[in-house]
Design an enzyme around this catalytic site. Structure first.
Site, PDB file in Angstrom:
ATOM      1  CB  THR A  86      -0.949   0.013   1.219  1.00 54.05           C
ATOM      2  OG1 THR A  86      -0.187  -0.167   2.399  1.00 54.05           O
ATOM      3  CG2 THR A  86      -1.993  -1.084   1.121  1.00 54.05           C
ATOM      4  CD  GLU A 113      -0.521  15.619   2.405  1.00 59.47           C
ATOM      5  OE1 GLU A 113      -0.832  16.764   2.091  1.00 59.47           O
ATOM      6  OE2 GLU A 113      -0.593  15.184   3.562  1.00 59.47           O
TER       7      GLU A 113
END
Ligand SMILES: Cc1cc2nc3c(=O)[nH]c(=O)nc-3n(C[C@H](O)[C@H](O)[C@H](O)COP(=O)(O)OP(=O)(O)OC[C@H]3O[C@@H](n4cnc5c(N)ncnc54)[C@H](O)[C@@H]3O)c2cc1C
Ligand code: SF4
Lengths: 350, 749
Positions: B643, B714
């Site tokens: 992930t 991010e």
């Protein structure tokens, strides 16, 4: 969305008759262009006549060339061995457009009849003479990045977005129609019109006039299509160029050049074509022809980049079609048409 | 064997690919009615009249809400939790929908038409006629009438927006080498696949109003609080449900008009109402990254030691929001510079409100800084990596605090090896392949490693299974997966025996999923809850005469592979289920919280990385393609490499989009978003995305939490724009200082 009726046509004649007698009726084929405009509130038809089930889905030999039925999908046309080998510009233009999912349902008649990508056309709150005659043109003083260099008017500065239409214009394809007054043949370069004071009319087709096929005339030269876009795939052209070259020994017998996304219709560079005829292909000649083609460009506030871009693209399309430069990928594929290629490995940087 | 650190497949992957995962717009609520929006065609003025007659008479229409008849709302709160909402530097739009006739941006909702079907609602919405008293809108930063200089970002004292460290002006004047450049970036939109949607249902519970909301939110609790305040309800009377978010990227957290309009509509018609926003509307009501104009001034010695750094940002917000893109986030901490100054000027325009977008401030502010550094490297004839090493910060230059953990040198070294940095010809415009120019570029990247407070609840069942719950969010980030892994380890159970639930405001509290803090925040809470329930179980066992652990001290007992055992003699013990069954308890529950402690004051927490790009430029057409991207990250310990890999390459692809193609233009006269669809607003296609080589050091952060994990949502987006832009310079010798680098940009130079 406004309420509308839907009807599936059983025959071309019936489709024409139904639409002709109802001013609020339109044809729909794959619907990839039409349904978006319904949802945006741009179209408010009373009746949709679906022509996608009509028996217009064959590609056949015709007068030494090919007849492509109006209902042939963009995918099928691009994949046809005949099209690919004899008219690679057509396959290249189709495959460099939209996405495979859209091409699978988009029809060959629907493609050149798609509407402009001028964003103001798609927002019913904005002034747009093409959507609502007399309301004004928001793009003229607005954000006109994708707009026209040639043939525009104060009423409309939109461009025609179809890729394949550019190739068909360069090849002098013919459009067969069945209209209220019977069948007729339209030379492809005459199909689309300039905006003038009536930009709501994209083409010379009459209300109720159905395209039945697009015919590619016999052609033994080479053709090629090049497209510049803001992303490597799935984007409309900023500028494109189709070339059809016929040689006479070492010299060009006839050159046809059409520019895309620079005018309200595929823009035949006739002054350039005249300069090329009878000449031996060289880069210098091509540069002079491209200069001539763009001499009359009238850029707006945000689209001046199209002039150098278009000039360079035209030179390159001519160089590649005449084999002075290699194609960027196998003829008849999206790779040949896509300037810049796709992201990924550099083979051997030096 | 620990589950964390393993590349477990997404536990919700099958649900998602089969369509079984239920997204907000898909809930089946009996008696549902549908809302459609009429929005403003102008950017500034007032609605002088609004004719809803035809719409009301249209088939199926139940009501039309306008500012004239909509329920009254209380003001948006000043603050929610620590976050400043109102005023300069605050996060949200404070104008409440349909409360007055004022128009502050084009696309502003002016009416809601509610009907018994979606089609009828949308049709009737086209019949509403609005007349305006129009005023000239302010649409350009340069000429804006109201400009401010917000003190701090979201009211955070640790994040001042106007800062001077040392004396940058004097240091710049005295610097042997100086460079000043202006960088501009365009407005971009998050454009998640899932558009905004809300379903609102009112009912009476114990005689009082109760509101259930299904909403596309990544901030359950904040939404609950804003809805309660605005509607004048106790917070407990609002229940928010959202088990899956179809992408957010900074949207879906801080703008509240969509759920408020739905709740008002449902109240008026006395039926549950759904409003699904169209893609077109997303360019007005869903937030965006504002445009920036950034001036970077660098002073350095000839040896490449930075002596001064100034970073001045001009950006914009709407009329009623003070949200300010914090562009100096990288500048303030990245390099060892004695004199640093930065400022932010905010122009209030008649445009829709901005909000955070993946790497707020870092993505475009870091782009400007890292491009300026590249320009300095050229000026000094220094290798760009070497320039960064010469200014390597051993401590945070603003606060003087040591880093919690920093291995940036390793990132540079590994990134160089991956891309083949030393094999390139460093001279600009010196490398070609066929007709294309080839270039290499790099940039440093970072992301603040935040951690917040959260709670979780753990339940052990007598059948040997367990459930852990916390009101966090699944944004496509893998939350269901990694929190199941973390919970399983803490419970000493195999992952198959543990479920993790989220997405419901009635669960123990977790903060808004943003700022890449979710793993570091909710992970420790899940651990704490697991430990609490195991402690309770231990308590049961040691008091149970029939347990092999009877009479043992709690400290002498530990959990191992689904059993409680004696530490000294692990053979002695029993399964969790056996203890519960004997006690005739179907389950055992414990709730616990976790929050950062004093380590927050001692260390400066950041993730770091280095991004390297190779590009091909077709100069004649202006087309830029990324050939390769290699990135190496120091992001602490990874919970799940699979992930994590998706998060990182997804961030990089988004950074690539911001660099090469993404831009929203508003009409210069009427302020409406010109392009409002995804055919003409370009996000990267597969053909724009090269193989992305991502590596991570996987070194646990010893201070952030016991898990050692920092956020990764991010950081991929940050750094990528500068690496690509610098590579374009190396390829072409042209400095492009305006994002995105669309083909027209190379035509102009
Ligand atoms: C996201 C997106 C991206 C795209 N990108 C590109 C691109 O890059 N390049 C490109 O060239 N195109 C692109 N397209 C456009 C696409 O090629 C067209 O939408 C498609 O070719 C239209 O074919 P259709 O059969 O779906 O037409 P429809 O949508 O069914 O109809 C289009 C128009 O043709 C009329 N019509 C259809 N058949 C007939 C007929 N037989 N006679 C008379 N009138 C008829 C309809 O009345 C309608 O006005 C894109 C479309 C989308 C949605
Ligand atoms: S350019 Fe044409 S299509 Fe675009 S706004 Fe003007 S009139 Fe409409």
């Amino acid at each position: 969305m406004h309420p509308f009726q839907y009807q599936r046509a059983d025959s071309a004649e019936q489709a024409v008759a139904t639409v002709t007698k109802n001013p609020a009726a339109t044809f729909i084929a794959g619907g990839t262009s039409h349904v978006d405009l319904l949802k945006e509130g741009v179209y408010r038809p009373g009746l949709l006549v679906d022509v996608s089930a009509l028996p217009l889905r064959q590609i056949t030999a015709h007068e030494g060339g090919l007849r492509i039925g109006a209902g042939v999908s963009n995918t099928a046309a691009a994949a046809s061995a005949e099209v690919r080998q004899r008219y690679p510009a057509v396959s290249e233009a189709l495959l460099a457009g939209a996405s495979v999912q859209i091409r699978n349902v988009a029809s060959m008649a629907g493609n050149p009849l798609q509407r402009t990508r001028c964003p103001y056309f798609r927002d019913p709150t904005q002034a747009c003479n093409k959507r609502e005659p007399g309301s004004g043109c928001a793009a003229l003083e607005g954000y006109n990045h994708v707009h026209a260099l040639f043939g525009a008017s104060a009423a409309c500065v939109a461009t025609h977005p179809s890729d394949v239409a550019v190739a068909l214009a360069a090849l002098d394809a013919r459009v067969q129609t069945l209209g209220p007054k019977g069948p007729r043949t339209i030379a492809f370069p005459e199909l689309h019109r300039l905006p003038g004071t009536t930009p709501h009319l994209d083409t010379i087709l009459e209300h109720g006039e159905l395209i039945t096929s697009i015919d590619l005339p016999a052609f033994t030269g080479r053709s090629h299509y090049l497209k510049v876009r803001e992303r490597a795939s799935y984007a409309y052209a900023l500028v494109s160029c189709a070339v059809a070259l016929e040689m006479d020994g070492p010299n060009i017998r006839r050159a046809r050049v059409a520019l895309g996304s620079v005018a309200h219709k595929p823009w035949r560079a006739t002054s350039a074509e005249a300069m090329l005829a009878g000449q031996r292909p060289t880069e210098q000649l091509f540069r002079a022809a491209a200069d001539a083609a763009f001499a009359e460009a009238k850029p707006l506030k945000h689209n001046a980049y199209k002039v150098p871009m278009g000039r360079q693209l035209m030179v390159r399309a001519l160089l590649e079609t005449s084999s002075l430069q290699p194609l960027q990928g196998p003829a008849g594929t999206a790779f040949a048409a896509s300037v810049g290629g796709v992201a990924g490995q550099v083979a051997s940087p030096r | 064997m620990l589950a964390t650190g393993k590349p477990l497949d997404r536990v919700d992957g099958r649900l998602k690919v089969t369509g079984a995962a239920r997204y907000t717009a898909e809930w089946e609520v009996p008696g549902l009615a549908y809302g459609a929006i009429v929005d403003s065609a102008i950017a500034h003025g007032t609605v002088s009249s609004i004719d809803v007659g035809a719409a009301k008479r249209a088939p199926g229409v139940l009501a039309v809400l306008t500012h004239e008849n909509a329920p009254r709302l209380q003001p948006i709160p000043e603050k929610v939790g620590e976050t400043q909402f109102r005023g300069e530097g605050g996060i949200t739009e404070t104008r409440q929908p349909l409360q007055n006739a004022a128009v502050e941006y084009a696309g502003q909702p002016l009416a809601v038409v509610v009907a018994d079907t979606l089609e009828r609602a949308r049709y009737a919405a086209t019949l509403v006629r609005v007349s305006y008293a129009e005023q000239a809108p302010q649409l350009a930063m340069a000429t804006a009438g109201r400009k401010t200089r917000p003190e701090s970002f979201l009211g955070n004292n640790q994040e001042k927006l106007q800062v001077t460290i040392g004396d940058p002006t004097a240091a710049l004047a005295a610097a042997p080498v100086k460079l000043e450049r202006v960088y501009e970036s365009a407005i971009t939109h998050h454009n998640p696949i899932e558009q905004l949607a809300t379903i609102a249902r009112w009912e009476k519970r114990n005689g009082a109003d109760f509101l259930t909301l299904y909403d596309t939110t990544r901030g359950l609790e904040v939404l609950q609080e804003v809805m309660a305040t605005s509607l004048g309800l106790p917070k407990e009377s609002v229940h928010v449900i959202c088990p899956f978010v179809g992408g957010a990227f900074g949207a879906k957290g801080w703008l509240f008009a969509p759920p408020l309009l739905t709740a008002m509509a449902a109240r008026v018609v006395g039926r549950p109402v759904k409003i699904e926003w169209r893609r077109q509307d997303m360019f007005a009501v869903a937030g965006k990254r504002a445009a920036t104009r950034q001036t970077l001034a660098l002073g350095a010695t000839r040896e490449g030691k930075l002596t001064a750094l100034r970073h001045d940002t001009q950006t914009h917000s709407s009329i009623s929001s003070g949200y300010t893109e914090p562009c100096a986030r990288v500048t303030r901490m990245m390099y060892a510079v004695p004199n640093i100054g930065f400022a932010h000027e905010l122009a209030h325009l008649h445009l829709p409100s901005p909000c955070p977008m993946r790497g707020p401030g870092e993505t475009v502010g870091g782009w400007a800084l890292e491009c300026a550094l590249d320009e300095l490297a050229t000026e000094l004839n220094l290798d760009p990596v070497e320039l960064r090493l010469r200014n390597y910060a051993e401590r945070n230059p603003e606060t003087g605090k040591p880093w919690s953990s920093k291995q940036l040198r390793e990132c540079y070294a590994r990134g160089k090896a991956l891309i083949g940095w030393d094999k390139r010809n460093p001279k600009p415009r010196s490398m070609r392949e066929g007709s294309q120019l080839i270039g290499y570029g790099m940039a440093t990247t970072m992301y603040p490693a935040g951690r917040r407070e959260a709670e979780a609840r753990a339940t052990l069942f007598a059948d040997g299974r367990a459930l852990v719950q916390s009101a966090t969010h699944e944004l496509g980030n893998g939350a269901y997966t990694i929190f199941r892994q973390i919970s399983a380890d803490a419970l000493a159970l195999p992952v198959e025996r543990v479920r993790f639930e989220l997405g419901d405001s009635s669960l123990p509290k977790a903060p808004t999923s943003g700022g890449s803090t979710t793993t570091a925040t909710v992970g420790p809470a899940a651990q704490a809850a697991a430990r609490a329930v195991l402690a309770a179980l231990t308590d049961l066992a040691v008091r149970d005469a029939q347990s092999p652990l009877f009479g043992a001290a709690a400290e002498a007992v530990e959990a191992r592979e689904g059993r409680l055992v004696l530490k000294a003699n692990p053979a002695k013990g029993e399964e969790y289920g056996a203890i519960l069954r004997r006690a005739q308890r179907p389950s055992l529950v414990a709730t616990a919280g976790a929050k950062p402690g004093e380590e927050k004051e001692k260390y400066s927490f950041y993730s770091f990385g280095a991004v390297f790009a190779q590009v091909r430029v077709d100069e004649a057409s202006g087309s830029i393609r990324v050939a390769r991207l290699c990135a190496v990250y120091d992001v602490g310990r990874l919970m799940n490499p699979k992930t994590a890999h998706s998060q990182l390459i997804g961030g990089i692809a988004m950074g690539l989009g911001a660099t090469l193609m993404e831009a929203t233009h508003y009409d210069p006269r009427n302020g409406r978003a010109v392009v409002r669809n995804l055919a003409d607003y370009h996000v990267p296609s597969m053909a724009d995305t090269p193989d992305i080589a991502v590596e991570w050091l996987n070194i646990p952060d010893p201070h952030i939490s016991e898990l050692g994990a920092r956020g990764i949502g991010e950081i991929g987006c940050v750094g990528t724009p500068a690496a690509i832009t610098n590579a374009v310079f190396h390829a072409t010798g042209q400095r492009l200082r305006s994002l995105p680098l669309t083909p027209d940009k190379l035509m102009r130079v």
